[in-house]
Design an enzyme around this catalytic site. Structure first.
Site, PDB file in Angstrom:
ATOM      1  N   CYS A   1     -17.168  13.169  56.430  1.00 34.62           N
ATOM      2  CA  CYS A   1     -17.513  11.452  56.462  1.00 34.62           C
ATOM      3  C   CYS A   1     -17.833  10.923  58.494  1.00 34.62           C
ATOM      4  CB  CYS A   1     -15.780  10.988  57.067  1.00 34.62           C
ATOM      5  SG  CYS A   1     -14.897  11.449  55.456  1.00 34.62           S
TER       6      CYS A   1
ATOM      7  N   TYR B   1     -27.379  21.181  59.188  1.00 38.84           N
ATOM      8  CA  TYR B   1     -27.509  20.328  57.733  1.00 38.84           C
ATOM      9  C   TYR B   1     -27.144  19.228  57.749  1.00 38.84           C
ATOM     10  CZ  TYR B   1     -26.654  18.209  53.447  1.00 38.84           C
ATOM     11  OH  TYR B   1     -26.330  16.841  52.847  1.00 38.84           O
TER      12      TYR B   1
ATOM     13  N   GLY C   1     -21.488  10.782  54.548  1.00 42.51           N
ATOM     14  CA  GLY C   1     -20.525  10.361  53.608  1.00 42.51           C
ATOM     15  C   GLY C   1     -20.572   9.131  52.272  1.00 42.51           C
TER      16      GLY C   1
ATOM     17  N   ASN D   1     -12.026  12.006  60.214  1.00 42.64           N
ATOM     18  CA  ASN D   1     -13.431  13.556  59.486  1.00 42.64           C
ATOM     19  C   ASN D   1     -12.717  14.571  59.702  1.00 42.64           C
ATOM     20  OD1 ASN D   1     -16.562  14.715  61.269  1.00 42.64           O
ATOM     21  ND2 ASN D   1     -15.750  14.277  59.196  1.00 42.64           N
ATOM     22  N   GLY D   2     -12.676  14.936  58.565  1.00 41.29           N
ATOM     23  CA  GLY D   2     -11.839  17.105  58.686  1.00 41.29           C
ATOM     24  C   GLY D   2     -11.214  16.747  57.305  1.00 41.29           C
TER      25      GLY D   2
END
Ligand code: SF4
Length: 477
Positions: A8, A255, A36, A111-112
Site C-alpha cells: 500500500c 520491485y 496499490g 502499509n504492511g
C-alpha cells in the site's frame, strides 16, 4: 513484469495554514499508485472536523474534481492507496480508517501486515470489540483508541500499542491537531518525510510522492521511530528504536518501489542496476543483446549489459494504456491483461542470442509467455536472468506472496524451471548478493525471508489473507 502484488501507499500533510490539502494528498497518492490499485481514500481535517471519501478503484477514478472540492480545505490530511494484502477487496476495507471517539476523532492508514493480528483481534473481540472491516489496520486503530483512554497523549497511546504489534507497519495517523508517522522497529516498509517551500510537512511511503508535491526530503523514519507533527513543531520519539533487528524488505529495491525513489538513502534505480551487475558476474553467458522486461527489469538489464559488455537493446514494448497486470486480483483477468500488455521488438531480437532480465519468477506463467513472444519474434536463443533469488516461501509482511504451493521455485530446480518456461538457460541472483544491492553490502539488516525462510518475526497462526472472512462465515449464525 509484475507478477506479485505489492502493498500500500500512505501519504500525509501537516500544512502551515488552512488550504487545499486534499489536492496535495491526491498528487501524493497518484505518485504512489504503483503500491496499490484497488482502493483509495483521503481524510481532511479542518480544525478537528474530519471529512473523508474512499472507494474502490484507482486514485484518479475515486477522486474526481467534484469529490476533491467537497472535501474542502483543512490543516492536516492523510490518504492511502491500497492493495488488499490483509482483508478482502471490498469497500469496507478501504483506508484510511476513521474513528469517532469521546477522546476525539482519529484517522489511520497502514502499509504492511501484522503477523499477530489474528490473536490481537480475537482478544479484542473477546472483550467486546465489534469489527467493521477484516483488515488488520482496524485492529491497530482499536488498540490505539483503547490506550487513548488512559494515555496522556495520542502519541503515548501509539507508543504503548507498539509494544503489542508484531510485523510490518508504516503508519500515518491524524488527530484533531497532530499528524503522526510511525515505522515498525524492524523497518520492513519505507516511510519518509519532507517539507515544502511553504513550510508544509509531508509524510509518504516513498520520496517520489514528496517530489510530486514539491517537498524536499528531510529523512526516512528510523525503524521504531514515531514522528509527531503538531502546532508545537516536529518531535521524534525514539523509545522503540533498536528494539528489533532492522529487516527492511529487500524486494522494495528489486520491485516494489519506484525507480525514482530513494529508500533509506539508496536510489532504487541504482540498486536495480547493481542487481543486474551482480547477476552478470554470477551468471555470464555468450549473447548478442541484453533486454529487460518493462518496467522493473529495465534497470537490471542496464546493469547486466554494462558489467558483461553485451549491448543493451529495447526488446519488449509495454502498452502503457493497459495498466498494471494485476489491477484486478483475479488470475483470469490478469492473464488476459498480460496478453494485451507486451510485444517483442523483432528488430532487436531476430536471429540473436538474447539475455532476458526480469525481477522475479513467481508461478512461471508470465515468464513462459514472454519467452514465447521473443521466440515468435525470431530470437535464436533466450537466456533468462532474474534480479532476485528464487521465491521459495510466503511473505507475511504486506505482500501477496502467501501460498508456497503456487511458487514454481518451491518445488522445482532451476533446470526444471528453465524447461517449463522454455529458456535456453536460467540464472537467479544469489541470496549472498541480493543483500548487497542497496549499497554493495555496507549496510546490513534486510528481510529476505521469501528467499531463505529466515523470518525476522514469528509467523502468523493463520497464513491466508482471507482468514477473517473464513472465520466469520464459519462461525456466523
Ligand atoms: Fe520483502 Fe520477501 Fe521479506 Fe516479504 S518476505 S518483507 S517480500 S523480503
Amino acid at each position: 513484469m509484475a507478477k506479485i502484488h505489492e502493498e500500500c501507499g500512505v501519504f500525509g500533510i501537516f500544512a502551515s495554514h488552512k488550504k487545499d490539502v486534499a489536492s496535495s494528498v491526491y498528487f501524493g497518492l497518484h505518485a504512489l499508485q504503483h503500491r496499490g490499485q484497488e482502493g483509495a481514500g483521503i481524510v481532511v481535517n479542518d480544525d478537528g472536523l474530519f471529512s473523508y471519501h474512499k472507494d474502490l478503484g484507482l486514485v484518479g477514478d475515486v477522486f474526481t474534481n467534484d469529490v476533491l472540492a467537497k472535501l474542502g480545505e483543512g490543516n492536516i490530511a492523510i490518504g492511502h492507496c491500497r492493495y488488499s494484502t490483509s482483508g478482502s477487496n471490498d469497500r469496507s476495507n478501504v483506508q484510511p480508517i476513521v474513528v469517532k471517539h469521546v477522546k476525539g476523532p482519529m484517522a489511520l492508514c497502514h502499509n504492511g501486515n501484522l503477523t499477530n493480528s489474528y490473536e490481537l483481534r480475537e482478544d479484542l473481540e473477546m472483550h467486546g470489540s465489534i469489527f467493521h472491516t477484516t483488515s488488520d489496520t482496524e485492529v491497530i486503530s482499536y488498540l490505539i483508541t483503547k490506550e487513548r483512554l488512559t494515555a496522556p497523549s495520542i502519541e503515548s497511546a501509539v507508543e504503548r500499542v507498539m509494544d503489542k504489534l508484531i510485523g510490518a507497519y508504516s503508519l500515518i495517523l491524524m488527530s484533531p491537531s497532530k499528524l503522526i508517522a510511525v515505522r515498525d522497529p524492524h523497518g520492513f516498509r519505507p516511510i519518509c518525510y519532507g517539507v515544502t517551500d511553504d513550510g508544509d510537512y509531508v509524510v509518504a511511503s516513498e520520496t517520489c510522492a514528496l517530489d510530486a508535491v514539491g517537498a524536499k526530503l528531510i529523512r526516512d523514519l528510523t525503524p521504531g521511530e514515531i514522528v509527531v507533527f503538531s502546532p508545537e513543531g516536529v518531535r521524534s520519539i525514539t523509545d522503540h528504536i533498536g528494539t528489533a533487528e532492522r529487516s527492511m524488505c529487500i524486494f522494495e529495491y528489486i520491485y516494489f518501489a519506484r525507480p525514482d525513489s530513494v529508500v533509506d538513502g539508496v536510489s532504487v534505480h541504482e540498486a536495480r542496476q547493481r542487481a543486474g551487475s551482480y547477476l552478470a558476474e554470477e551468471h555470464p553467458v555468450d549473447a548478442d543483446v541484453v533486454i529487460g522486461v518493462p518496467d522493473s527489469g529495465i534497470d537490471g538489464a542496464l546493469g547486466y549489459a554494462r558489467r558483461s559488455g553485451i549491448p543493451y537493446g529495447v526488446g519488449l514494448i509495454k502498452n502503457k494504456y493497459v495498466g498494471r497486470t494485476f489491477i484486478a486480483p483475479d488470475q483470469k483477468l490478469r492473464e488476459k491483461a498480460v496478453k494485451m500488455k507486451l510485444n517483442a521488438v523483432s528488430a532487436t531480437v531476430k536471429g540473436k542470442k538474447v539475455v532476458l532480465i526480469d525481477d522475479s519468477i513467481v508461478r512461471g506463467t508470465t515468464s513462459a509467455r514472454i519467452v514465447r513472444l521473443l521466440r515468435e519474434a525470431g530470437a535464436a536463443e533466450v537466456h533468462m536472468r532474474v534480479t532476485a533469488p528464487k521465491f521459495i516461501d510466503a511473505c507475511y509482511y504486506g505482500t501477496d506472496i502467501d501460498d508456497p504451493a503456487v511458487l514454481i521455485a518451491n518445488n522445482h530446480t532451476t533446470e526444471e524451471i528453465a524447461d517449463i518456461i522454455g529458456v535456453d538457460s536460467l540464472g537467479f541472483l544469489s541470496v549472498e548478493n541480493v543483500v548487497k544491492i542497496p549499497d554493495g553490502g555496507k549496510t546490513k539488516g534486510y528481510c529476505i525471508a521469501c528467499f531463505d525462510r529466515n523470518y525476522p518475526t514469528r509467523v502468523p497462526v493463520e497464513r491466508k489473507k482471507g482468514r477473517f472472512e473464513r472465520k466469520i462465515s464459519e462461525k456466523g449464525e
